[in-house]
Design an enzyme around this catalytic site. Structure first.
Site, PDB file in Angstrom:
ATOM      1  N   SER A 279       0.807  -1.219   0.000  1.00  0.00           N
ATOM      2  CA  SER A 279       0.000   0.000   0.000  1.00  0.00           C
ATOM      3  C   SER A 279       0.841   1.271   0.000  1.00  0.00           C
ATOM      4  O   SER A 279       0.304   2.373   0.195  1.00  0.00           O
ATOM      5  CB  SER A 279      -0.921   0.011   1.222  1.00  0.00           C
ATOM      6  OG  SER A 279      -0.151  -0.061   2.418  1.00  0.00           O
ATOM      7  N   ASP A 280       2.131   1.140  -0.231  1.00  0.00           N
ATOM      8  CA  ASP A 280       3.038   2.286  -0.202  1.00  0.00           C
ATOM      9  C   ASP A 280       2.690   3.257  -1.332  1.00  0.00           C
ATOM     10  O   ASP A 280       2.790   2.915  -2.511  1.00  0.00           O
ATOM     11  CB  ASP A 280       4.480   1.800  -0.331  1.00  0.00           C
ATOM     12  CG  ASP A 280       5.515   2.872  -0.006  1.00  0.00           C
ATOM     13  OD1 ASP A 280       5.172   4.067  -0.073  1.00  0.00           O
ATOM     14  OD2 ASP A 280       6.658   2.495   0.299  1.00  0.00           O
TER      15      ASP A 280
END
Length: 350
Positions: A279-280
């Site tokens: 989810s970066d």
């Protein structure tokens, strides 16, 4: 700080007449660093258990055992009972030479990630007597430094763990760092870098904007229940800017923008484990850390889920702990004749 690590005690090494890649020179380069654990030597006197940890954008030699503390300590991947862990403060970060520490302000020369690594190489070889690293690791800007290390000095280490990073700064990431700098420079108090007081309004707004990319969208949805709470959270992030120097931030951002080792990944010889967060938003999988893994022959990739986004690379690094531990344990087994899990023999295999 991680359990049983003890206090991080910074030291300083000075390099005279340091040449930067730009052609400029620093008459005196101050390099701050700290160490954890004890150096172990082979029969020829060479240090065999040194590991270099490179900190992130806002860090120093203290950041590893704090933000990434779940990876440090007895029984963890970065175990000072096994490794001699070296924690440098990067060129451009307060503690080491930077615009504020040097007193040069806007006259401080521009530098890049490669200059950070060259300075660290001098620290290791000329001051600490390290001729070879067991491994090098770091997250975010520390991941940039890790990639720079394994491409710039490919024979200097056995393994590497770049975390939450990409092969070069392109696209939106350029905009994130560039807009942060422009926001600071737009504050009238900045005065072209020759300010008499910090441009605090510009710094605050810059940090608020950049903070948006440090957490995943799900974090903002679950953490804040109203528009007011969202803005309060961003204001709190902006308060962190009060400890920063504007020129330090802008110079460091320029170093981030100039980072590019994409064409050199084929040079890597170290066994490499690439760690990322799915989810970066700052270094997303498809554009950033997956290309790193694909560009390094034989590299392994491990990615994990978290609502924390980019910040999970430090705060939840324990999610990668088992694979990191397994990774350097393989190295340990390959290089030692008779060691058990918690030990490090002094008779490594040549």
């Amino acid at each position: 700080m991680s359990d049983n690590l003890g206090e991080v005690r910074p030291q300083v090494h000075t390099v005279r007449d340091f040449a930067l890649r730009s052609g400029e020179r620093l008459s005196e380069l101050r390099l701050e660093y700290a160490t954890l654990g004890e150096a172990r030597r082979d029969s020829s006197g060479q240090i065999v258990n040194a590991v270099l940890w490179c900190h992130g954008w806002s860090g120093s030699c203290r950041q590893g055992p704090t933000l990434y503390g779940k990876a440090f300590g007895p029984g963890r991947p970065l175990d000072p009972e096994r490794f001699y862990i070296i924690l440098p403060t990067a060129l451009g970060s307060p503690g080491s030479s930077c615009p504020s520490v040097s007193g040069l302000g806007p006259d401080f020369p521009r530098y890049g990630i490669a200059d950070m690594v060259t300075a660290q190489h001098l620290l290791l070889t000329e001051h600490l007597g390290v001729r070879h690293l067991a491994g090098v690791a770091g997250g975010s800007m520390g991941g940039h430094q890790t990639l720079q290390w394994i491409t710039q000095y490919p024979d200097f280490m056995d393994w590497a763990i770049p975390i939450a990073t990409g092969p070069s700064t392109t696209g939106r990431v350029v905009g994130i760092w560039g807009l942060m700098s422009e926001t600071i420079q737009a504050d009238p108090a900045y005065q072209g870098g020759r300010y008499t007081r910090q441009p605090l309004d510009g710094l605050r707004r810059a940090f608020m904007g950049t903070y948006l990319w440090y957490f995943a969208p799900a974090y903002y949805q679950t953490q804040f229940r109203s528009p007011q709470e969202v803005m309060k959270g961003l204001e709190n992030a902006g308060m962190g800017s009060e400890k920063m120097d504007a020129n330090d931030v802008i110079w460091r951002n320029q170093a981030m923008i100039g980072f590019d080792v994409a064409a050199d990944l084929h040079r890597v010889k170290a066994r490499t484990l690439v760690v990322g967060v799915n989810s970066d938003e700052l270094y997303p999988p498809a554009e950033e850390f997956i290309p790193v893994a694909m560009g390094i022959a034989g590299a392994k990739l491990f990615a994990f889920d978290s609502v924390l986004g980019h910040m999970a690379n430090g705060l939840e690094i324990d999610k990668a702990g088992a694979i990191m531990d397994q990774f350097d344990e393989v190295w340990l087994g390959r290089h030692c004749k008779s060691c058990k899990r918690k030990q490090f023999c002094q008779d490594p295999i040549a």
